[in-house]
Design a protein around this motif. Structure first.
Motif, PDB file in Angstrom:
ATOM      1  N   VAL A 105       0.874  -1.241  -0.214  1.00 58.69           N
ATOM      2  CA  VAL A 105      -0.056  -0.025   0.046  1.00 58.69           C
ATOM      3  C   VAL A 105       0.913   1.145   0.012  1.00 58.69           C
ATOM      4  O   VAL A 105       0.566   2.172  -0.668  1.00 58.69           O
ATOM      5  CB  VAL A 105      -0.981   0.019   1.434  1.00 58.69           C
ATOM      6  N   TRP A 106       1.875   1.296   0.718  1.00 58.40           N
ATOM      7  CA  TRP A 106       2.614   2.441   0.936  1.00 58.40           C
ATOM      8  C   TRP A 106       3.534   2.839  -0.376  1.00 58.40           C
ATOM      9  O   TRP A 106       3.793   4.048  -0.672  1.00 58.40           O
ATOM     10  CB  TRP A 106       3.661   2.391   2.135  1.00 58.40           C
ATOM     11  N   LEU A 107       4.121   1.995  -0.981  1.00 58.78           N
ATOM     12  CA  LEU A 107       4.969   2.138  -2.072  1.00 58.78           C
ATOM     13  C   LEU A 107       4.259   2.944  -3.219  1.00 58.78           C
ATOM     14  O   LEU A 107       5.236   3.661  -3.795  1.00 58.78           O
ATOM     15  CB  LEU A 107       5.713   0.944  -2.558  1.00 58.78           C
ATOM     16  N   PRO A 108       3.245   2.749  -3.485  1.00 55.86           N
ATOM     17  CA  PRO A 108       2.800   3.700  -4.728  1.00 55.86           C
ATOM     18  C   PRO A 108       2.519   5.010  -4.272  1.00 55.86           C
ATOM     19  O   PRO A 108       2.944   5.987  -4.811  1.00 55.86           O
ATOM     20  CB  PRO A 108       1.184   3.117  -4.981  1.00 55.86           C
ATOM     21  N   GLY A 152      -1.645   8.884   2.210  1.00 55.67           N
ATOM     22  CA  GLY A 152      -0.765   7.459   2.569  1.00 55.67           C
ATOM     23  C   GLY A 152      -1.125   7.330   4.038  1.00 55.67           C
ATOM     24  O   GLY A 152      -0.922   6.070   4.419  1.00 55.67           O
ATOM     25  N   VAL A 153      -1.104   8.427   4.907  1.00 54.41           N
ATOM     26  CA  VAL A 153      -1.228   8.101   6.360  1.00 54.41           C
ATOM     27  C   VAL A 153      -2.431   7.754   6.699  1.00 54.41           C
ATOM     28  O   VAL A 153      -2.571   6.455   7.391  1.00 54.41           O
ATOM     29  CB  VAL A 153      -0.724   9.460   7.226  1.00 54.41           C
ATOM     30  N   THR A 154      -3.524   7.914   6.052  1.00 54.66           N
ATOM     31  CA  THR A 154      -4.991   7.359   5.994  1.00 54.66           C
ATOM     32  C   THR A 154      -4.667   6.002   5.860  1.00 54.66           C
ATOM     33  O   THR A 154      -5.542   5.007   6.508  1.00 54.66           O
ATOM     34  CB  THR A 154      -5.764   8.054   5.370  1.00 54.66           C
ATOM     35  N   ALA A 155      -4.172   5.472   4.732  1.00 47.46           N
ATOM     36  CA  ALA A 155      -4.017   4.104   4.239  1.00 47.46           C
ATOM     37  C   ALA A 155      -3.211   3.214   5.196  1.00 47.46           C
ATOM     38  O   ALA A 155      -3.673   2.217   5.555  1.00 47.46           O
ATOM     39  CB  ALA A 155      -3.350   4.192   2.943  1.00 47.46           C
ATOM     40  N   MET A 156      -2.167   3.920   5.798  1.00 47.38           N
ATOM     41  CA  MET A 156      -1.636   3.065   6.811  1.00 47.38           C
ATOM     42  C   MET A 156      -2.483   2.854   8.033  1.00 47.38           C
ATOM     43  O   MET A 156      -2.375   1.905   8.892  1.00 47.38           O
ATOM     44  CB  MET A 156      -0.357   3.904   7.467  1.00 47.38           C
ATOM     45  N   LEU A 157      -3.408   4.026   8.692  1.00 42.55           N
ATOM     46  CA  LEU A 157      -4.133   3.617   9.649  1.00 42.55           C
ATOM     47  C   LEU A 157      -5.302   2.536   9.233  1.00 42.55           C
ATOM     48  O   LEU A 157      -5.387   1.734  10.243  1.00 42.55           O
ATOM     49  CB  LEU A 157      -5.113   5.161   9.914  1.00 42.55           C
ATOM     50  N   LEU A 158      -5.625   2.491   8.011  1.00 38.62           N
ATOM     51  CA  LEU A 158      -6.485   1.574   7.526  1.00 38.62           C
ATOM     52  C   LEU A 158      -5.900   0.013   7.569  1.00 38.62           C
ATOM     53  O   LEU A 158      -6.757  -0.786   8.019  1.00 38.62           O
ATOM     54  CB  LEU A 158      -7.038   1.721   6.288  1.00 38.62           C
ATOM     55  N   VAL A 159      -4.714  -0.187   7.212  1.00 40.75           N
ATOM     56  CA  VAL A 159      -3.876  -1.350   7.146  1.00 40.75           C
ATOM     57  C   VAL A 159      -4.051  -1.910   8.605  1.00 40.75           C
ATOM     58  O   VAL A 159      -4.145  -2.929   8.871  1.00 40.75           O
ATOM     59  CB  VAL A 159      -2.610  -1.052   6.591  1.00 40.75           C
ATOM     60  N   ALA A 160      -3.700  -0.915   9.510  1.00 36.79           N
ATOM     61  CA  ALA A 160      -3.668  -1.361  10.865  1.00 36.79           C
ATOM     62  C   ALA A 160      -4.840  -1.814  11.451  1.00 36.79           C
ATOM     63  O   ALA A 160      -4.743  -2.586  12.638  1.00 36.79           O
ATOM     64  CB  ALA A 160      -2.955  -0.073  11.681  1.00 36.79           C
ATOM     65  N   ARG A 161      -5.899  -1.506  10.841  1.00 35.05           N
ATOM     66  CA  ARG A 161      -7.199  -1.710  11.620  1.00 35.05           C
ATOM     67  C   ARG A 161      -8.046  -2.751  10.834  1.00 35.05           C
ATOM     68  O   ARG A 161      -8.711  -3.726  11.457  1.00 35.05           O
ATOM     69  CB  ARG A 161      -7.981  -0.363  11.672  1.00 35.05           C
ATOM     70  N   ALA A 163      -8.725  -5.548   7.253  1.00 39.39           N
ATOM     71  CA  ALA A 163      -7.941  -6.453   6.666  1.00 39.39           C
ATOM     72  C   ALA A 163      -8.636  -6.232   5.143  1.00 39.39           C
ATOM     73  O   ALA A 163      -9.103  -7.411   4.484  1.00 39.39           O
ATOM     74  CB  ALA A 163      -8.216  -7.884   7.039  1.00 39.39           C
ATOM     75  N   PHE A 164      -8.644  -5.380   4.528  1.00 38.79           N
ATOM     76  CA  PHE A 164      -8.976  -5.013   3.180  1.00 38.79           C
ATOM     77  C   PHE A 164      -8.023  -5.251   2.234  1.00 38.79           C
ATOM     78  O   PHE A 164      -6.953  -5.423   2.561  1.00 38.79           O
ATOM     79  CB  PHE A 164      -9.496  -3.472   3.118  1.00 38.79           C
ATOM     80  N   ARG A 165      -8.638  -5.518   0.974  1.00 34.21           N
ATOM     81  CA  ARG A 165      -7.581  -5.718  -0.210  1.00 34.21           C
ATOM     82  C   ARG A 165      -6.708  -4.440  -0.446  1.00 34.21           C
ATOM     83  O   ARG A 165      -7.123  -3.286   0.008  1.00 34.21           O
ATOM     84  CB  ARG A 165      -8.374  -6.155  -1.388  1.00 34.21           C
ATOM     85  N   VAL A 166      -5.525  -4.585  -1.079  1.00 29.56           N
ATOM     86  CA  VAL A 166      -4.817  -3.301  -1.281  1.00 29.56           C
ATOM     87  C   VAL A 166      -5.562  -2.223  -2.114  1.00 29.56           C
ATOM     88  O   VAL A 166      -5.325  -1.143  -1.757  1.00 29.56           O
ATOM     89  CB  VAL A 166      -3.457  -3.837  -2.048  1.00 29.56           C
ATOM     90  N   ARG A 167      -5.983  -2.596  -3.040  1.00 26.19           N
ATOM     91  CA  ARG A 167      -6.759  -1.584  -4.175  1.00 26.19           C
ATOM     92  C   ARG A 167      -7.832  -0.879  -3.226  1.00 26.19           C
ATOM     93  O   ARG A 167      -8.188   0.068  -3.395  1.00 26.19           O
ATOM     94  CB  ARG A 167      -7.261  -2.347  -5.355  1.00 26.19           C
ATOM     95  N   ASP A 168      -8.296  -2.023  -2.400  1.00 21.01           N
ATOM     96  CA  ASP A 168      -9.322  -1.170  -1.498  1.00 21.01           C
ATOM     97  C   ASP A 168      -8.875  -0.212  -0.503  1.00 21.01           C
ATOM     98  O   ASP A 168      -9.629   0.862  -0.356  1.00 21.01           O
ATOM     99  CB  ASP A 168     -10.467  -2.197  -0.970  1.00 21.01           C
ATOM    100  N   ILE A 169      -7.845  -0.499  -0.034  1.00 21.91           N
ATOM    101  CA  ILE A 169      -7.258   0.622   0.934  1.00 21.91           C
ATOM    102  C   ILE A 169      -6.873   1.840   0.260  1.00 21.91           C
ATOM    103  O   ILE A 169      -7.141   2.918   0.518  1.00 21.91           O
ATOM    104  CB  ILE A 169      -5.992  -0.358   1.590  1.00 21.91           C
ATOM    105  N   HIS A 170      -6.330   1.527  -1.096  1.00 17.77           N
ATOM    106  CA  HIS A 170      -6.020   2.991  -1.813  1.00 17.77           C
ATOM    107  C   HIS A 170      -7.385   3.732  -1.958  1.00 17.77           C
ATOM    108  O   HIS A 170      -7.452   4.897  -2.015  1.00 17.77           O
ATOM    109  CB  HIS A 170      -5.252   2.558  -3.126  1.00 17.77           C
ATOM    110  N   ARG A 171      -8.354   2.918  -2.634  1.00 16.03           N
ATOM    111  CA  ARG A 171      -9.733   3.764  -2.701  1.00 16.03           C
ATOM    112  C   ARG A 171     -10.294   4.417  -1.729  1.00 16.03           C
ATOM    113  O   ARG A 171     -10.773   5.463  -1.725  1.00 16.03           O
ATOM    114  CB  ARG A 171     -10.616   2.594  -3.128  1.00 16.03           C
ATOM    115  N   LEU A 172     -10.162   3.557  -0.287  1.00 12.95           N
ATOM    116  CA  LEU A 172     -10.920   4.347   0.772  1.00 12.95           C
ATOM    117  C   LEU A 172     -10.002   5.291   1.405  1.00 12.95           C
ATOM    118  O   LEU A 172     -10.441   6.297   1.832  1.00 12.95           O
ATOM    119  CB  LEU A 172     -10.997   3.097   1.995  1.00 12.95           C
ATOM    120  N   SER A 173      -8.611   5.233   1.295  1.00 17.15           N
ATOM    121  CA  SER A 173      -7.735   6.392   1.625  1.00 17.15           C
ATOM    122  C   SER A 173      -8.302   7.738   1.058  1.00 17.15           C
ATOM    123  O   SER A 173      -8.183   8.854   1.369  1.00 17.15           O
ATOM    124  CB  SER A 173      -6.259   6.061   1.781  1.00 17.15           C
TER     125      SER A 173
END
Length: 240
Positions: A105-108, A152-161, A163-173
């Motif tokens: 999630v972070w690298l893009p 990006g920080v929002t995405a990291m918060l979502l990853v920590a909380r 278990a969404f797919r990577v593309r869904d994390i990007h969309r939600l962030s």
């Protein structure tokens, strides 16, 4: 005696001391997990003044930041919820269990930030009053960089909380930037002030503010996580 011990261990002063200790411990762990970033100014100075080489060094040093932010968010969320088993242990657990998805999630986001910073570095450094387009381009890149950093920080918060797919994390962030404007503006403000302090003073300040900054972001983002949980996760129906 047991009752007095329980009262001592659950009082507001005791809890506040526990939070302070947890923030300090997570700050130390964040610094240790990002020693490359801490040493980046020294490595840049050894790069011989090459702008592109310095940018590459900083970009490489920023790679471990994503997993460490996820680990800190995991530990702080448990601390704020009163479910922690020790910040040190929670940080390590959050790092081990999320490192692969955090990097994916972070690298893009890091790649986009690298492009923004590179364009900023390539802009002429002197201010030209007869060329307002240059100032507008610099301001636009700064705003874009802040938005990307916030997402990006929002995405990291979502990853920590979650278990969404990577593309869904990007969309939600990205979705949360508009759906949770107050939280996003708060996080952007925290990041902007932190970046201003680092550029106005010294990058060494990062050692002292890493933990408090991430804790403030987690504290400010609790409504966002509640919103995502209520809107995008399934809850088991209550037994009747």
């Amino acid at each position: 005696m047991a009752q007095k011990k329980a009262e001592y261990g659950s009082g507001p002063l005791f809890r506040a001391a526990g939070v302070v200790y947890g923030v300090m411990m997570a700050g130390v762990l964040l610094v240790l997990a990002n020693m490359l970033l801490v040493l980046a100014p020294l490595m840049v100075s050894l790069a011989g003044g090459s702008t592109l080489l310095a940018a590459g060094v900083v970009a490489a040093a920023l790679v471990p930041v994503g997993p460490s932010l996820v680990a800190a968010a995991y530990a702080f969320n448990r601390l704020l919820a009163g479910e922690e088993t020790g910040v040190f242990r929670d940080f390590l657990r959050g790092y081990r269990s999320n490192v692969r998805q955090a990097l994916a999630v972070w690298l893009p986001y890091l790649a986009v930030m690298a492009v923004v910073v590179l364009n900023l570095l390539l802009l002429p450094g002197t201010f030209d009053a007869g060329n307002p387009g240059l100032a507008a381009a610099r301001a636009g890149l700064l705003v874009l960089g802040l938005l990307v950093a916030t997402a990006g920080v929002t995405a990291m918060l979502l990853v920590a909380r979650f278990a969404f797919r990577v593309r869904d994390i990007h969309r939600l962030s990205l979705y949360c930037l508009g759906a949770q404007k107050r939280v996003s503006l708060g996080n952007a403000g925290i990041l902007f002030i932190s970046a201003f302090l680092l550029t106005a003073t010294t990058a060494g300040l990062l050692i002292f503010i890493a933990g408090p900054v991430m804790f403030l972001i987690c504290l400010n983002s609790r409504p966002l996580l509640t919103f995502i949980e209520a809107k995008f996760t399934l809850r088991e129906p209550a037994l009747t």
